[in-house]
Design an enzyme around this catalytic site. Sequence first.
Site, PDB file in Angstrom:
ATOM      1  N   ASP A  80      42.188  32.547  39.826  1.00  7.84           N
ATOM      2  CA  ASP A  80      41.598  33.012  41.344  1.00  7.84           C
ATOM      3  C   ASP A  80      40.950  33.931  41.279  1.00  7.84           C
ATOM      4  OD1 ASP A  80      44.012  34.566  40.297  1.00  7.84           O
ATOM      5  OD2 ASP A  80      43.751  35.610  42.111  1.00  7.84           O
ATOM      6  N   ASP A  83      41.451  37.454  36.264  1.00  9.70           N
ATOM      7  CA  ASP A  83      42.467  37.113  35.104  1.00  9.70           C
ATOM      8  C   ASP A  83      42.677  35.691  34.827  1.00  9.70           C
ATOM      9  OD1 ASP A  83      43.931  36.376  37.248  1.00  9.70           O
ATOM     10  OD2 ASP A  83      45.412  37.716  37.399  1.00  9.70           O
ATOM     11  N   TYR A 227      50.940  37.312  44.778  1.00 10.51           N
ATOM     12  CA  TYR A 227      50.660  36.981  45.863  1.00 10.51           C
ATOM     13  C   TYR A 227      51.841  36.508  46.736  1.00 10.51           C
ATOM     14  CZ  TYR A 227      45.702  35.852  44.631  1.00 10.51           C
ATOM     15  OH  TYR A 227      44.446  36.052  44.222  1.00 10.51           O
ATOM     16  N   GLU A 462      36.805  43.417  41.669  1.00 11.20           N
ATOM     17  CA  GLU A 462      37.252  42.189  41.339  1.00 11.20           C
ATOM     18  C   GLU A 462      36.912  41.099  42.321  1.00 11.20           C
ATOM     19  OE1 GLU A 462      41.153  40.222  39.232  1.00 11.20           O
ATOM     20  OE2 GLU A 462      41.429  41.886  40.520  1.00 11.20           O
TER      21      GLU A 462
END
Length: 482
Positions: A80, A83, A227, A462
């Site tokens: 996503d 990472d 999430y 990010e």
Amino acid sequence: MGIERALRAIIVVMFTLFGGNLMVVNGDFNYKDALTKSIIFLEAQRSGKLPSNNRVSWRGDSALDDGKLANVDLSGGYYDAGDNVKYGLPMAFTVTTLSWAALFYKQELQATKELGHVQDAIKWGTDYFLKCSQHKKLYVQVGDPDEDHKCWVRPENMKTKRTVLLIDNNTPGTEIAAETAAAMAAASIVFRPIDRKYARRLLNRAKLLFQFAKSHKGTYDGECPFYCSFSGYNDELMWAATWLYYATLKPMYMKYIQEDAISASVAEFSWDLKYAGAQILLTQLHFQGHKDLEEFKIHGDSFICSVLPESPYNQIKLSPGGLLHVRDGANMQYVTSTAFLFTVYSDLLAKHKQKVTCGEKQFSSSHLLSFAKKQMDYMLGKNPEGRSYMVGFGKNPPKQAHHRGASVPKASKDEVVSCPMSFTKWLNVDSPNPNELTGAIMGGPDKYDKFVDKRTASSYTEPCTYVNSLAVGPLAKLASLG
């Protein structure tokens, strides 16, 4: 039955031929180049065995044994962000929104020769979801976030445990099941003209997942703390039902929307909060003759009125430089999501000769498009610091994306990485990434427009797949107006 046939014809024409409107907006950037690069970023996020036409030279095959711990093949899909974990909820939202862009801006994407790349990006996700959705169960995560975050390593070289999480009758997860249903339903419309058999497989799986989502209600917290669904699951159920109606035109889904769905007025659209997206899709049907969807149009207009700075009902603040600021940390996701909905709604207003009313003020199609353009232009470089927030695009773009694959030099697949030393060696080094993460959109500036380009400042540097998937529609539209 006559109105259903008429609506089906309207929807097919709308999704295949609708070319927006003839408004002229001066181009400030090479939007076509930005569009191309935004899609290349999604290719950099691929997990599994990469295809021969892979365009990201520094990426290789990774996580080929995913699912082995559960005796199932779960290779593929997307990482996503920066990472190496595969999270089901944001991945499905990425595919749903990318599918929406592919449908609504099909003509514009064809003109830029990017439609095929967008379809490939969608299929990379749906192929994975077909593996994940099995009889009365859905695999929703691969990788252990705690272990993964203890090692700064390229996905091609990771040795961390690839834990598998799933939802089933005993462990419900309505949000993820419904979002995956939405993704597969939306994608089924994308692939229907290309591969009817594949589209049918996706749609059948979407129907089963939606049935599971509403018959086994419960919030799944397995993806927390990364999430967590703070908004509950009613938005995902409404979103999934809407996409299933678009994909099937079956009255049962419209009946669910009108009788069982719980709608709400909101001021954001995100991987966690889908109401505004569903409301604008339902407003489109309202414009096309479904007058009994007035409530959803009112809520869709409320979203617009909550965001527009000139609206008397405005709730969202702008930075001094004019960027939407919803919250600190990864704020750019709200910029691209708002730009997408405003661009879509602008085209709907133009097509149906409508305006949005906010109290005593009315706003035109061109007003909404202008606001969306300002947000995208800020991201591309028209901001107080005069810098692009997209890697590899525009003036003085970011060089230190918070991203393992981009920040760690290529190595042989057998190289052993010392996890404790990996952070010192690659994360904490104040120098440009050795691999350009082309097209990645950073998390954004702080609320005072300060540009942050430091790998360790993950809130600002990010990138995430759903930030880019939501940028595809506005960029395609702007490229068509250039």
